[in-house]
Design a protein around this motif. Structure first.
Motif, PDB file in Angstrom:
ATOM      1  N   GLY A 170       0.813  -1.214   0.000  1.00 32.39           N
ATOM      2  CA  GLY A 170       0.000   0.000   0.000  1.00 32.39           C
ATOM      3  C   GLY A 170       0.841   1.256   0.000  1.00 32.39           C
ATOM      4  N   GLN A 171       1.914   1.253   0.772  1.00 34.13           N
ATOM      5  CA  GLN A 171       2.783   2.427   0.839  1.00 34.13           C
ATOM      6  C   GLN A 171       3.556   2.645  -0.457  1.00 34.13           C
ATOM      7  OE1 GLN A 171       4.787   1.110   4.393  1.00 34.13           O
ATOM      8  NE2 GLN A 171       3.601   2.477   5.721  1.00 34.13           N
ATOM      9  N   ILE A 172       4.078   1.566  -1.045  1.00 39.13           N
ATOM     10  CA  ILE A 172       4.808   1.721  -2.299  1.00 39.13           C
ATOM     11  C   ILE A 172       3.853   2.139  -3.408  1.00 39.13           C
ATOM     12  CG2 ILE A 172       4.709  -0.605  -3.272  1.00 39.13           C
ATOM     13  CD1 ILE A 172       7.844   1.594  -3.001  1.00 39.13           C
ATOM     14  N   ASN A 173       2.587   1.768  -3.306  1.00 39.10           N
ATOM     15  CA  ASN A 173       1.602   2.217  -4.289  1.00 39.10           C
ATOM     16  C   ASN A 173       1.363   3.720  -4.192  1.00 39.10           C
ATOM     17  OD1 ASN A 173       1.255  -0.324  -5.369  1.00 39.10           O
ATOM     18  ND2 ASN A 173      -0.565  -0.817  -4.152  1.00 39.10           N
ATOM     19  N   VAL A 174       1.458   4.267  -2.991  1.00 49.58           N
ATOM     20  CA  VAL A 174       1.327   5.715  -2.824  1.00 49.58           C
ATOM     21  C   VAL A 174       2.504   6.423  -3.504  1.00 49.58           C
ATOM     22  CG1 VAL A 174       1.312   7.611  -1.157  1.00 49.58           C
ATOM     23  CG2 VAL A 174      -0.009   5.538  -0.705  1.00 49.58           C
ATOM     24  N   VAL A 175       3.707   5.894  -3.281  1.00 51.89           N
ATOM     25  CA  VAL A 175       4.889   6.456  -3.940  1.00 51.89           C
ATOM     26  C   VAL A 175       4.730   6.369  -5.454  1.00 51.89           C
ATOM     27  CG1 VAL A 175       7.384   6.189  -4.262  1.00 51.89           C
ATOM     28  CG2 VAL A 175       6.387   5.894  -1.988  1.00 51.89           C
ATOM     29  N   SER A 176       4.251   5.243  -5.946  1.00 50.67           N
ATOM     30  CA  SER A 176       4.048   5.045  -7.381  1.00 50.67           C
ATOM     31  C   SER A 176       2.997   6.000  -7.928  1.00 50.67           C
ATOM     32  CB  SER A 176       3.635   3.598  -7.672  1.00 50.67           C
ATOM     33  OG  SER A 176       4.655   2.694  -7.301  1.00 50.67           O
ATOM     34  N   ALA A 177       1.971   6.285  -7.140  1.00 47.04           N
ATOM     35  CA  ALA A 177       0.921   7.209  -7.586  1.00 47.04           C
ATOM     36  C   ALA A 177       1.473   8.604  -7.789  1.00 47.04           C
ATOM     37  CB  ALA A 177      -0.222   7.222  -6.567  1.00 47.04           C
ATOM     38  N   ARG A 178       2.368   9.058  -6.896  1.00 45.91           N
ATOM     39  CA  ARG A 178       2.988  10.374  -7.082  1.00 45.91           C
ATOM     40  C   ARG A 178       3.866  10.377  -8.343  1.00 45.91           C
ATOM     41  NH1 ARG A 178       0.147  10.219  -3.268  1.00 45.91           N
ATOM     42  NH2 ARG A 178      -1.239  10.461  -5.085  1.00 45.91           N
ATOM     43  N   LEU A 179       4.506   9.257  -8.605  1.00 48.04           N
ATOM     44  CA  LEU A 179       5.310   9.138  -9.821  1.00 48.04           C
ATOM     45  C   LEU A 179       4.419   9.254 -11.052  1.00 48.04           C
ATOM     46  CD1 LEU A 179       7.761   8.350 -11.581  1.00 48.04           C
ATOM     47  CD2 LEU A 179       7.347   5.958 -10.944  1.00 48.04           C
ATOM     48  N   ALA A 180       3.298   8.533 -11.054  1.00 43.58           N
ATOM     49  CA  ALA A 180       2.392   8.553 -12.207  1.00 43.58           C
ATOM     50  C   ALA A 180       1.834   9.943 -12.451  1.00 43.58           C
ATOM     51  CB  ALA A 180       1.257   7.558 -11.988  1.00 43.58           C
ATOM     52  N   GLU A 181       1.547  10.667 -11.382  1.00 43.37           N
ATOM     53  CA  GLU A 181       0.982  12.016 -11.507  1.00 43.37           C
ATOM     54  C   GLU A 181       1.991  13.027 -12.038  1.00 43.37           C
ATOM     55  OE1 GLU A 181      -1.799  11.376  -7.524  1.00 43.37           O
ATOM     56  OE2 GLU A 181      -0.146  12.828  -7.513  1.00 43.37           O
ATOM     57  N   SER A 182       3.243  12.825 -11.729  1.00 45.59           N
ATOM     58  CA  SER A 182       4.237  13.873 -11.980  1.00 45.59           C
ATOM     59  C   SER A 182       5.118  13.647 -13.189  1.00 45.59           C
ATOM     60  CB  SER A 182       5.131  14.040 -10.739  1.00 45.59           C
ATOM     61  OG  SER A 182       5.799  12.812 -10.433  1.00 45.59           O
ATOM     62  N   ALA A 183       5.284  12.410 -13.653  1.00 51.81           N
ATOM     63  CA  ALA A 183       6.196  12.129 -14.763  1.00 51.81           C
ATOM     64  C   ALA A 183       5.639  12.700 -16.063  1.00 51.81           C
ATOM     65  CB  ALA A 183       6.424  10.623 -14.891  1.00 51.81           C
ATOM     66  N   GLN A 184       6.359  13.655 -16.632  1.00 51.58           N
ATOM     67  CA  GLN A 184       5.939  14.305 -17.863  1.00 51.58           C
ATOM     68  C   GLN A 184       7.058  14.358 -18.898  1.00 51.58           C
ATOM     69  OE1 GLN A 184       2.781  15.339 -18.447  1.00 51.58           O
ATOM     70  NE2 GLN A 184       2.153  14.660 -16.401  1.00 51.58           N
ATOM     71  N   ALA A 185       8.270  14.668 -18.470  1.00 53.95           N
ATOM     72  CA  ALA A 185       9.402  14.777 -19.388  1.00 53.95           C
ATOM     73  C   ALA A 185       9.775  13.396 -19.915  1.00 53.95           C
ATOM     74  CB  ALA A 185      10.597  15.418 -18.684  1.00 53.95           C
ATOM     75  N   VAL A 223      10.902   3.281  -6.020  1.00 55.34           N
ATOM     76  CA  VAL A 223      10.242   2.065  -6.498  1.00 55.34           C
ATOM     77  C   VAL A 223      11.275   1.047  -6.962  1.00 55.34           C
ATOM     78  CG1 VAL A 223       8.692   1.114  -8.245  1.00 55.34           C
ATOM     79  CG2 VAL A 223       8.135   3.293  -7.126  1.00 55.34           C
ATOM     80  N   GLU A 224      12.278   1.500  -7.709  1.00 57.07           N
ATOM     81  CA  GLU A 224      13.303   0.588  -8.206  1.00 57.07           C
ATOM     82  C   GLU A 224      14.128  -0.004  -7.076  1.00 57.07           C
ATOM     83  OE1 GLU A 224      14.034   2.335 -12.715  1.00 57.07           O
ATOM     84  OE2 GLU A 224      15.432   2.892 -11.131  1.00 57.07           O
ATOM     85  N   MET A 225      14.432   0.812  -6.063  1.00 57.72           N
ATOM     86  CA  MET A 225      15.169   0.290  -4.916  1.00 57.72           C
ATOM     87  C   MET A 225      14.345  -0.756  -4.181  1.00 57.72           C
ATOM     88  SD  MET A 225      16.660   2.242  -1.502  1.00 57.72           S
ATOM     89  CE  MET A 225      15.013   2.661  -0.916  1.00 57.72           C
ATOM     90  N   HIS A 226      13.074  -0.470  -3.955  1.00 56.71           N
ATOM     91  CA  HIS A 226      12.201  -1.423  -3.266  1.00 56.71           C
ATOM     92  C   HIS A 226      12.099  -2.729  -4.055  1.00 56.71           C
ATOM     93  CE1 HIS A 226       8.752  -2.815  -0.877  1.00 56.71           C
ATOM     94  NE2 HIS A 226       8.171  -3.130  -2.030  1.00 56.71           N
TER      95      HIS A 226
END
Length: 448
Positions: A40-55, A406-409
């Motif tokens: 659940g916690q790593i999914n929160v981190v992943s959600a911020r990644l999905a929201e912010s990755a643009q470049a 995410v990659e480290m985890h």
């Protein structure tokens, strides 16, 4: 074998006994267990990644994080052969949906992004010649697995990206492809962006020459950027402006991570036996970076933005982003290459990054709350981080930093699933970074 018997066994060499005693004395003390993130916690981190990755490079790095965490059998770090199955298993359809969405959106929009240009072109317009290639593996896999029923020309897009690199992008006189479009300039970041794409392209199209070129590009970049005294890579060289000769921590992580992906691709491919020397080189070059970086690990168990400079130096600061990326490469090297020397440091940094002062313990693997974490905000953002768009400045929110967590985890999880080989050394961590390396060096020499 008892300790007394061990002493008798080594009585022919008191140096060997001394080394054994030192190892038992220095490295046997237990440490507190590391805080591990729940799904659940790593999914929160992943959600911020999905929201912010643009470049472009943020999307490419996110695509790798998705594979490594949620569809590891399609990652190059799987033990499966490459290419993977052309038919996606039903249990991976949902996990791979966001991965393929990156490829679909990129290829669908590339005509508009490139002003309807026809011919060799990047997957998206960018001042970096290299960064768009980081999306290339998702495009190649979308084509390989027949996404969208052939309605989207993934194969053509991948080939245009390849041709763009070799036909349109400026190079050095000896063939190093520039990281930038407007001038010949080499960035350490390049090694994560371009060579893994070349290696994967070569394997899925059965073009050995392209696979070989992935190695050649790394070798060229290493010749230019590596400082042989420090075993560290400089960040940016050769440009008429904008050079950065500092040992940027994230840049060294980019280089190590890219080399591991190329090595893994070679190792799992039909060409594995024909690239043995190249794989050995890549393994040694990854170890070089680890040996150069980890003596600079701070007492805070974080790297500074420029590894050889203290956090108090002008323009420098602690950086959790590069710390996570480099730890991921240590776990990958442990599984892929049986390199265990730097596991104690990776574990120390992971413990630090996932340390929580909260008294509450997650009640299930689905627990998503991130209260009390020192380096993750309650919203799931990694902190402190370098600004991903201004490498000499401290930032607030970093998409690449999220991907590195995410990659480290995922890399740590895969190391545990592989049996946590090298874990005995990793449980210590009571010596300083320099002291541990010195001890390993001394004992290694005595025990030969």
């Amino acid at each position: 074998m008892s300790f007394v018997h061990t002493l008798r066994h080594h009585r022919s060499s008191w140096l060997r006994v001394l080394a054994l005693v030192l190892s038992l004395t220095l490295f046997s003390a237990p440490d507190a267990l590391a805080q591990n993130l729940t799904d659940g916690q790593i999914n929160v981190v992943s959600a911020r990644l999905a929201e912010s990755a643009q470049a472009s490079w943020e999307l490419g790095t996110r695509s790798q994080a998705i594979l490594e965490l949620n569809a590891s059998s399609y990652s190059v770090f799987s033990t499966n052969s490459i290419p993977p199955p052309a038919t996606v298993p039903s249990n991976l359809t949902a996990p791979l949906t966001p991965f393929f969405a990156i490829a679909k959106t990129t290829v669908s929009n590339r005509a508009k992004s490139n002003d309807n240009f026809s011919g060799p072109q990047p997957l998206m317009a960018d001042g970096s010649a290299a960064d768009p290639a980081s999306i290339g593996m998702s495009v190649l896999l979308a084509n390989w697995t027949g996404q969208d029923g052939g309605d989207i020309d993934y194969a053509g897009a991948a080939t245009d990206q390849l041709d763009y690199l070799f036909q349109k992008v400026p190079m050095t006189s000896d063939g190093a492809i520039s990281h930038r479009v407007e001038q010949v300039q080499l960035w350490s970041d390049f090694v994560y962006m371009v060579p893994p794409f070349l290696a994967y392209y070569g394997v899925v199209t059965r073009n050995r020459s392209v696979v070989e070129e992935s190695y050649n590009q790394i070798k060229l970049y290493r010749n230019y950027l590596r400082d042989p005294k420090q075993n560290l890579w400089k960040h940016i060289l050769l440009g008429s402006s904008g050079n950065d000769q500092g040992f940027w921590s994230t840049g060294n992580g980019w280089a190590a991570g890219g080399m591991l992906r190329v090595l893994a691709t070679m190792k799992r491919s039909e060409y594995a036996n024909t690239f043995k020397n190249e794989q050995n080189d890549l393994a040694n070059w990854v170890r070089e970076i680890h040996s150069g970086m980890y003596p600079h690990l701070s007492s805070q168990n974080l790297f500074t933005n420029y590894a050889d400079q203290p956090a108090t130096a002008p323009g420098n600061f602690y950086d959790a982003s590069s710390t996570a990326l480099l730890a991921s490469t240590v776990y990958r090297a442990a599984v892929l290459l049986n390199q265990h020397t730097y596991l104690p440091f990776a574990e120390r940094t992971r413990m630090e990054l996932f340390n929580s002062t909260s008294d509450s313990t997650p009640t299930s693997n689905g627990t998503a709350a991130l209260n009390g974490f020192e380096h993750l905000t309650p919203q799931g953002w990694l902190t402190p981080v370098v600004d991903p768009h201004a490498f000499g400045q401290k930032g607030q929110e970093s998409p690449e930093g999220q991907a590195f967590v995410v990659e480290m985890h995922a890399a740590w999880r895969d190391w545990v699933l592989d049996g946590s080989r090298g874990a005995n050394g990793a449980r210590s961590g009571r010596l300083s970074a320099r002291g541990w390396i010195l001890a390993v060096t001394v004992m290694g020499g005595l025990l030969v």
